[in-house]
Every structure is written in C-alpha cells, then in structure tokens.
Design a protein around this motif. Structure first.
Motif, PDB file in Angstrom:
ATOM      1  N   ASP A   1       1.545   3.325  -2.412  1.00  0.00           N
ATOM      2  CA  ASP A   1       0.886   4.652  -2.933  1.00  0.00           C
ATOM      3  C   ASP A   1      -0.313   5.191  -2.034  1.00  0.00           C
ATOM      4  OD1 ASP A   1       2.524   4.107  -5.098  1.00  0.00           O
ATOM      5  OD2 ASP A   1       0.894   3.049  -6.361  1.00  0.00           O
ATOM      6  N   GLN A   2      -0.757   4.405  -1.286  1.00  0.00           N
ATOM      7  CA  GLN A   2      -1.879   4.905  -0.341  1.00  0.00           C
ATOM      8  C   GLN A   2      -1.190   5.633   0.822  1.00  0.00           C
ATOM      9  OE1 GLN A   2      -2.066   1.745  -1.690  1.00  0.00           O
ATOM     10  NE2 GLN A   2      -4.131   1.886  -2.980  1.00  0.00           N
ATOM     11  N   ILE A   3      -0.118   5.198   1.182  1.00  0.00           N
ATOM     12  CA  ILE A   3       0.732   5.777   2.368  1.00  0.00           C
ATOM     13  C   ILE A   3       1.267   7.090   2.125  1.00  0.00           C
ATOM     14  CG2 ILE A   3       2.478   5.480   4.160  1.00  0.00           C
ATOM     15  CD1 ILE A   3       2.052   2.435   3.712  1.00  0.00           C
TER      16      ILE A   3
ATOM     17  N   PHE B   1       0.662  -1.346   0.000  1.00  0.00           N
ATOM     18  CA  PHE B   1      -0.019  -0.100   0.043  1.00  0.00           C
ATOM     19  C   PHE B   1       0.691   1.402   0.025  1.00  0.00           C
ATOM     20  CE2 PHE B   1      -2.724  -3.227   2.575  1.00  0.00           C
ATOM     21  CZ  PHE B   1      -3.501  -3.371   1.138  1.00  0.00           C
TER      22      PHE B   1
ATOM     23  N   LYS C   1       0.587  10.941   3.304  1.00  0.00           N
ATOM     24  CA  LYS C   1      -0.366  10.813   4.552  1.00  0.00           C
ATOM     25  C   LYS C   1       0.482  11.074   5.923  1.00  0.00           C
ATOM     26  CE  LYS C   1      -3.779   9.267   2.113  1.00  0.00           C
ATOM     27  NZ  LYS C   1      -3.123   9.028   0.744  1.00  0.00           N
TER      28      LYS C   1
ATOM     29  N   HIS D   1      -4.369  12.140   8.700  1.00  0.00           N
ATOM     30  CA  HIS D   1      -5.213  11.266   7.810  1.00  0.00           C
ATOM     31  C   HIS D   1      -5.464  10.188   8.695  1.00  0.00           C
ATOM     32  CE1 HIS D   1      -2.837  13.726   4.824  1.00  0.00           C
ATOM     33  NE2 HIS D   1      -4.116  13.529   4.073  1.00  0.00           N
TER      34      HIS D   1
ATOM     35  N   SER E   1     -11.669  11.796  -2.799  1.00  0.00           N
ATOM     36  CA  SER E   1     -11.152  10.509  -3.027  1.00  0.00           C
ATOM     37  C   SER E   1     -10.589   9.932  -1.781  1.00  0.00           C
ATOM     38  CB  SER E   1      -9.953  10.799  -3.915  1.00  0.00           C
ATOM     39  OG  SER E   1      -9.169  11.658  -3.718  1.00  0.00           O
ATOM     40  N   TYR E   2     -10.708  10.558  -0.671  1.00  0.00           N
ATOM     41  CA  TYR E   2     -10.049   9.954   0.616  1.00  0.00           C
ATOM     42  C   TYR E   2     -10.943  10.152   1.901  1.00  0.00           C
ATOM     43  CZ  TYR E   2      -7.106   8.990   4.344  1.00  0.00           C
ATOM     44  OH  TYR E   2      -6.268   8.408   5.272  1.00  0.00           O
TER      45      TYR E   2
ATOM     46  N   PHE F   1      -4.655   1.379   5.749  1.00  0.00           N
ATOM     47  CA  PHE F   1      -4.610   1.671   4.351  1.00  0.00           C
ATOM     48  C   PHE F   1      -5.011   0.691   3.264  1.00  0.00           C
ATOM     49  CE2 PHE F   1      -1.337   4.253   6.699  1.00  0.00           C
ATOM     50  CZ  PHE F   1      -1.378   5.589   6.186  1.00  0.00           C
ATOM     51  N   ASP F   2      -5.605  -0.434   3.825  1.00  0.00           N
ATOM     52  CA  ASP F   2      -6.086  -1.155   2.668  1.00  0.00           C
ATOM     53  C   ASP F   2      -7.418  -0.499   1.871  1.00  0.00           C
ATOM     54  OD1 ASP F   2      -7.023  -3.265   1.126  1.00  0.00           O
ATOM     55  OD2 ASP F   2      -6.616  -4.783   2.628  1.00  0.00           O
ATOM     56  N   PRO F   3      -7.183  -0.185   0.833  1.00  0.00           N
ATOM     57  CA  PRO F   3      -8.315   0.327   0.286  1.00  0.00           C
ATOM     58  C   PRO F   3      -9.743  -0.534   0.096  1.00  0.00           C
ATOM     59  CG  PRO F   3      -6.612  -0.157  -1.538  1.00  0.00           C
ATOM     60  CD  PRO F   3      -6.013  -0.415  -0.164  1.00  0.00           C
TER      61      PRO F   3
ATOM     62  N   GLU G   1     -12.557   0.272   2.534  1.00  0.00           N
ATOM     63  CA  GLU G   1     -13.220   1.424   2.541  1.00  0.00           C
ATOM     64  C   GLU G   1     -14.933   1.353   2.571  1.00  0.00           C
ATOM     65  OE1 GLU G   1     -12.309   3.847  -0.974  1.00  0.00           O
ATOM     66  OE2 GLU G   1     -10.062   4.064  -0.068  1.00  0.00           O
TER      67      GLU G   1
END
Length: 323
Positions: free
Chosen positions: A21-23, A19, A26, A107, A156-157, A274-276, A279
C-alpha cells in the motif's frame, strides 16, 4: 494493522508485499541496477507495485538487460532507463537534468551504486574513485533531485533518500576529511577507502535528515554480506580473497561469515524506502531491515564530522546544498 518483525532471513519480496500500500503510486529511482546486484532485486520487487521505477547504470546495453530481467518477472512493470556514470560529476549533472524533465514527482531516491574496491585511481574530476562514486556523486545527485523529491511531499507523505552503506562503516577510524577533496596515494589503502566511503554514506544520511528539517527523511543501511557481481571484479576479488571473505577460488567463505542471498540482501533497502515505522526515525541506520542505530560507529554519528563532510562536499561540487 500490526506489522511483522523482519529478520536476517527476510527477503525483499516479503518486505515489498508487506508495504504494498505504501509503494503503490510511488516513483522510485535506484542507482546501480545491474544484473546479479541488490539494486536490481530491489527494483524488481518494487516494480510489482510502484507507479514507476527508474533504473540506472553507466552502460546502456547492460541497462537494457536489467529492464528485460525485471519485465520477465513483472510483465506490467513501468521501468525507465537512465544512463548515469557516477564517476563523473558532469555525467551526474546531465542525468539529473533528464530526471528533472520527467513529468512525475520523485518519492524515493535510493543511492545503491558503489565502485569496485581497487587500486588508487582518480576520476576525471581528480577525486578518489570510491569516495567519488559512493559519496560525492550521490551527494550531488541528491542535491540536484531534491526539488523533485520535495515536490512529492505532502501532509501525509515525506519523501525518502536511502544510502546503501555497509557494516564496514564501523571499521577503521572513519572519513579522513583531509583527503576527501585532496586524495593522497600515500595514505590510500583499498579496503580503508571502502570503509571511508561507507562511513560517508551514514554521515550524509544523518546530516541530510537534519538539514531538511522534516521535508526529506534519509536513511543508511547494511544490506548484509552478499555475493554480488562487484565481488567478481578482478581487483576486488583479490582483496577479498586476501582478507578471507572469499575462498582461494573466489567463492563465498561461509566459515568466516553469514552470507545473504540477493533476495535477502535487497530486503533492508526496501524497508528503508517504505517502512512507515521509520518516519519518526530520520537519519536511522538499518540492519536486517530494522533500525539499528546502536551499530553506527561513534565516528559516524559525530555531528561535527557530519557538518564538516557536508561543507567539504559542497566545496567539491561547487554549489551549496540548501533547502
């Protein structure tokens, strides 16, 4: 991009790498980041990619050691120390003022710290120590930092709150709502108090997700059984030896259960943050880094209990937690 399925053996580093890219970009605050704890391991792997990792503890000297430990592994890490004593509501308020003065949004808030399992003891606020440290203070901290979390949200977040619970949430009968605000030494048992505090973590995540109406996603989790520094505290060690979790010489009892390493133990925290795929699952309970709502005890998924605990906790902190 297809994402991997995590398992018991998955490490925090592996989750963070998936993850990355997600982190990136942040800002994360993690409570309870002492050496040889899963909070610090989560901080270390997140620091590889995050814009900012705020580490907390009640002892400034130990905090300094924690920052040095992270920077030894990740020299470019952006670490900020925050003195935070979760046994004091006044101290929580003071720390929140400091965080709210930071220029960056927040975040992710990871409520990882926990009190040692021990004899009946009251905090300066007249609260039972485990419930105060594990639930009431994190509730207040989350409430005070909610505006900062909300400011990190966008189309988007969705900001996240992560409560590190335990599989012991399923043991016992759940939170005794009568003793949260009015501790009773006659009804106290060390291990049961721990189970109740961990139940509160689950109920809080469910109710927080519900009340925020999609503005904040909260999760709770079982990190696994890990031989951390909290198990080496004298009172806790004696209880765990008596329960067969540790051997008579204070070492992990591998005949009784499967143990995780620190690296494996911090994995589920990083996934929750952080795991999308999570969501669409606000309020979920995680186990081995994946959603495992089937492992939530019925008394911890009861909506009425969650509402009652929320209202009681608001009464204790003396202010409403609204959005």
């Amino acid at each position: 991009m297809s994402l991997p399925t995590f398992t018991f053996l998955t490490t925090a580093e592996e989750v963070a790498d998936v993850f990355a890219d997600q982190i990136r970009g942040k800002n994360v605050l993690i409570t309870g980041t002492s050496i040889n704890g899963i909070g610090l391991e989560a901080a270390r792997v997140l620091a590889k990619y995050a814009n900012l990792v705020i580490i907390t503890g009640y002892n400034s000297e130990r905090l300094k050691l924690s920052e040095e430990a992270v920077k030894k592994e990740v020299p470019g890490a952006n670490i900020r120390q925050l003195v935070l004593d979760l046994s004091s509501l006044t101290a929580v308020r003071k720390a929140a003022v400091e965080v709210n003065a930071y220029p960056e949004p927040l975040h992710v808030l990871i409520n990882n710290a926990a009190a040692a399992v021990g004899e009946f003891k009251l905090t300066e606020d007249g609260l039972e120590t485990q419930m105060a440290t594990d639930h009431i203070s994190p509730f207040l901290l989350t409430k005070l930092l909610a505006p900062k979390l909300l400011s990190a949200g966008s189309a988007s977040y969705i900001p996240r709150v992560v409560n590190v619970s335990s599989d012991t949430q399923a043991l016992g009968s759940g939170v005794n709502l009568n003793t949260v605000a009015h501790p009773d030494p006659e009804k106290y048992s060390m291990f049961d108090a721990y189970c109740q505090a961990k139940s509160a973590n689950v109920l809080f995540a469910i109710e927080l997700s519900k009340r925020s109406e999609g503005k904040i996603n909260a999760y709770s989790l079982h990190p696994g059984t890990i031989f951390t520094n909290i198990m080496k505290k004298k009172e806790t060690e004696a209880t765990l030896i008596a329960g067969g979790v540790l051997t008579s010489d204070g070492r992990p009892n591998t005949d009784q259960m499967q143990w995780k390493t620190l690296a494996q133990g911090a994995a589920t925290t990083v996934a929750a943050a952080f795991d999308p795929r999570l969501e669409s699952k606000p309020g979920a309970f995680l186990w081995d880094s994946v959603e495992a709502n089937d492992k939530i005890a019925p008394h911890n998924s009861d909506p009425e209990t969650a509402v009652k605990l929320w209202i009681i906790t608001e009464g204790i902190i003396g202010e409403p937690f609204t959005f």
